[in-house]
Every structure is written in structure tokens, then in C-alpha cells.
Design a protein around this motif. Structure first.
Motif, PDB file in Angstrom:
ATOM      1  N   GLY A  73      -4.333   7.563  -4.866  1.00  0.00           N
ATOM      2  CA  GLY A  73      -4.974   6.398  -4.271  1.00  0.00           C
ATOM      3  C   GLY A  73      -4.783   5.164  -5.153  1.00  0.00           C
ATOM      4  O   GLY A  73      -4.144   5.228  -6.204  1.00  0.00           O
ATOM      5  N   TYR A 112       0.838  -1.202   0.000  1.00  0.00           N
ATOM      6  CA  TYR A 112       0.000   0.000   0.000  1.00  0.00           C
ATOM      7  C   TYR A 112       0.875   1.255   0.000  1.00  0.00           C
ATOM      8  O   TYR A 112       0.631   2.209  -0.744  1.00  0.00           O
ATOM      9  CB  TYR A 112      -0.931  -0.025   1.215  1.00  0.00           C
ATOM     10  N   ALA A 133      -4.955   7.546  -0.541  1.00  0.00           N
ATOM     11  CA  ALA A 133      -3.579   7.563  -0.039  1.00  0.00           C
ATOM     12  C   ALA A 133      -3.592   8.275   1.310  1.00  0.00           C
ATOM     13  O   ALA A 133      -3.721   9.492   1.365  1.00  0.00           O
ATOM     14  CB  ALA A 133      -2.674   8.278  -1.033  1.00  0.00           C
ATOM     15  N   THR A 160       1.573   9.636   2.800  1.00  0.00           N
ATOM     16  CA  THR A 160       2.385   9.971   1.630  1.00  0.00           C
ATOM     17  C   THR A 160       3.525  10.880   2.049  1.00  0.00           C
ATOM     18  O   THR A 160       3.510  11.465   3.137  1.00  0.00           O
ATOM     19  CB  THR A 160       1.553  10.692   0.550  1.00  0.00           C
ATOM     20  N   SER A 201       2.466   1.934  -3.397  1.00  0.00           N
ATOM     21  CA  SER A 201       1.489   2.396  -4.383  1.00  0.00           C
ATOM     22  C   SER A 201       0.979   3.801  -4.125  1.00  0.00           C
ATOM     23  O   SER A 201       0.550   4.489  -5.055  1.00  0.00           O
ATOM     24  CB  SER A 201       0.307   1.423  -4.433  1.00  0.00           C
ATOM     25  N   THR A 202       0.994   4.238  -2.895  1.00  0.00           N
ATOM     26  CA  THR A 202       0.441   5.552  -2.556  1.00  0.00           C
ATOM     27  C   THR A 202       1.527   6.580  -2.246  1.00  0.00           C
ATOM     28  O   THR A 202       1.215   7.689  -1.807  1.00  0.00           O
ATOM     29  CB  THR A 202      -0.509   5.435  -1.350  1.00  0.00           C
TER      30      THR A 202
END
Length: 189
Positions: free
Chosen positions: A115, A106, A126, A129, A109-110
Motif C-alpha cells: 500500500g 497509484y 494496494a 497488483t 506505487s502499488t
């Protein structure tokens, strides 16, 4: 039939167990394969999209599995005290690695603030970050946690077969048959 008993797993626990196993093995194979794709391969962008989408579903299943395990009785384990302690450590390790793989995925990816689209149906926002080297650090954790999870899961499977064939325990049967209760016959016809 859906709920656990002190002698066996319910259908919900069994389904969550095998869905998790299938999901994590599938994600591992897909992740390994997609890291070898070159930019011009047709799956270069599609494979990560599938990986992230399925990963979010597996995260949902894993959270559900943890909640279900918390509210349901856990069947007793056969074997010596040392074996039961080792089983507890092994299961704890599996859950920790599952969560580590999913959370680090996760975070990869964020990392840039976008998102995760789950099959184009829903976007997972997200929430974290902009951490220093977020994608790189999370990527390293993701890779090694996935390798550790696959190794521990393989050991988990081998030990289940050892309990089944060598020790003649009902451990494997209980994870295949809802609320299986071993019937022991002592003599007689």
C-alpha cells in the motif's frame, strides 16, 4: 458564499481549483526533480515518499472536486458557441488527465502489492497488483499524462488571461472572487 451560483463560483469550488493547481504543479516539479537524483542523494528515498503522500491527498481533493462540480451549478461561460465548446473540451481534458496522472501514479506505487503510506498516518491499500508490466506501463502513462496536463493547464491559464485582458470577460475574476457578479453600468453618474 460556499456554493456556486449560475453567475459565479462559490468559495468551495475556488479553493478546490487552486489547491488542485498548486498540488499538481508541485507534484510535477517534485517528480521531475526526483527522477534526476542518484542513489546516494539524501532525498533519493524521501522525495518519492513525499510525492506519493501528497499525490494521495491531491487524489482526495480531485475526487472531492469532481463530486462538488457534479452537485453544484456551473456558471455560464462567456464567448461564442465555439469558445464555449472549446472550453468544455479543455475542462474535460484537464479532468481526464488529472485522473490519469493520479491513477497511474497509484498503480506504479502499488505494483508490488504494498500500500501507500500517506505521511505515515494512514495506508492506502494496494487494490490492483500483479498486472503484466504494471509499474513500467503505468510509469509511461504517468509521465506523458503529467506532461500533457502541464501543457493543457498552461494553455488554460493563458486563455484565462486572454479572456481577462483582451475580451474583458469576468472569467478570471470569477475564479478569484466567490460568486462574483459583474456589474455593468450603462451611462449615468
Amino acid at each position: 458564499m460556499w456554493r456556486n451560483s449560475t453567475s459565479g463560483w462559490g468559495l468551495a469550488s475556488i479553493l478546490l481549483h487552486w489547491l488542485s493547481a498548486l498540488g499538481f504543479v508541485g507534484l510535477f516539479v517534485l517528480g521531475w526533480w526526483m527522477t534526476g537524483l542518484d542513489y546516494y542523494h539524501g532525498w533519493y528515498h524521501l522525495a518519492p515518499w513525499w510525492h506519493r503522500s501528497v499525490g494521495m491527498l491531491v487524489l482526495l481533493v480531485t475526487v472531492g472536486r469532481l463530486i462538488w462540480r457534479w452537485v453544484q451549478p456551473t456558471p455560464g461561460l462567456p464567448g461564442s458557441r465555439l469558445e464555449r465548446f472549446a472550453a468544455h473540451l479543455g475542462h474535460t481534458g484537464l479532468y481526464v488527465l488529472m485522473l490519469l496522472v493520479l491513477v497511474s501514479g497509484y498503480l506504479i506505487s502499488t505494483a508490488e502489492g504494498a500500500g501507500i503510506s500517506v505521511f505515515g498516518v494512514v495506508d492506502v491499500p494496494a487494490l490492483v497488483t500483479g498486472l503484466p508490466d504494471q509499474a513500467s506501463l503505468a510509469g509511461t502513462i504517468h509521465w506523458y499524462a503529467a506532461l500533457g496536463l502541464m501543457g493543457l493547464a498552461a494553455g488554460h491559464g493563458l486563455i484565462a488571461f486572454k479572456h481577462h485582458w483582451v475580451d474583458r470577460h469576468d472569467t478570471l475574476k470569477r475564479m478569484l472572487t466567490p460568486r462574483f457578479t459583474q456589474v455593468r453600468r450603462h451611462g449615468g453618474p
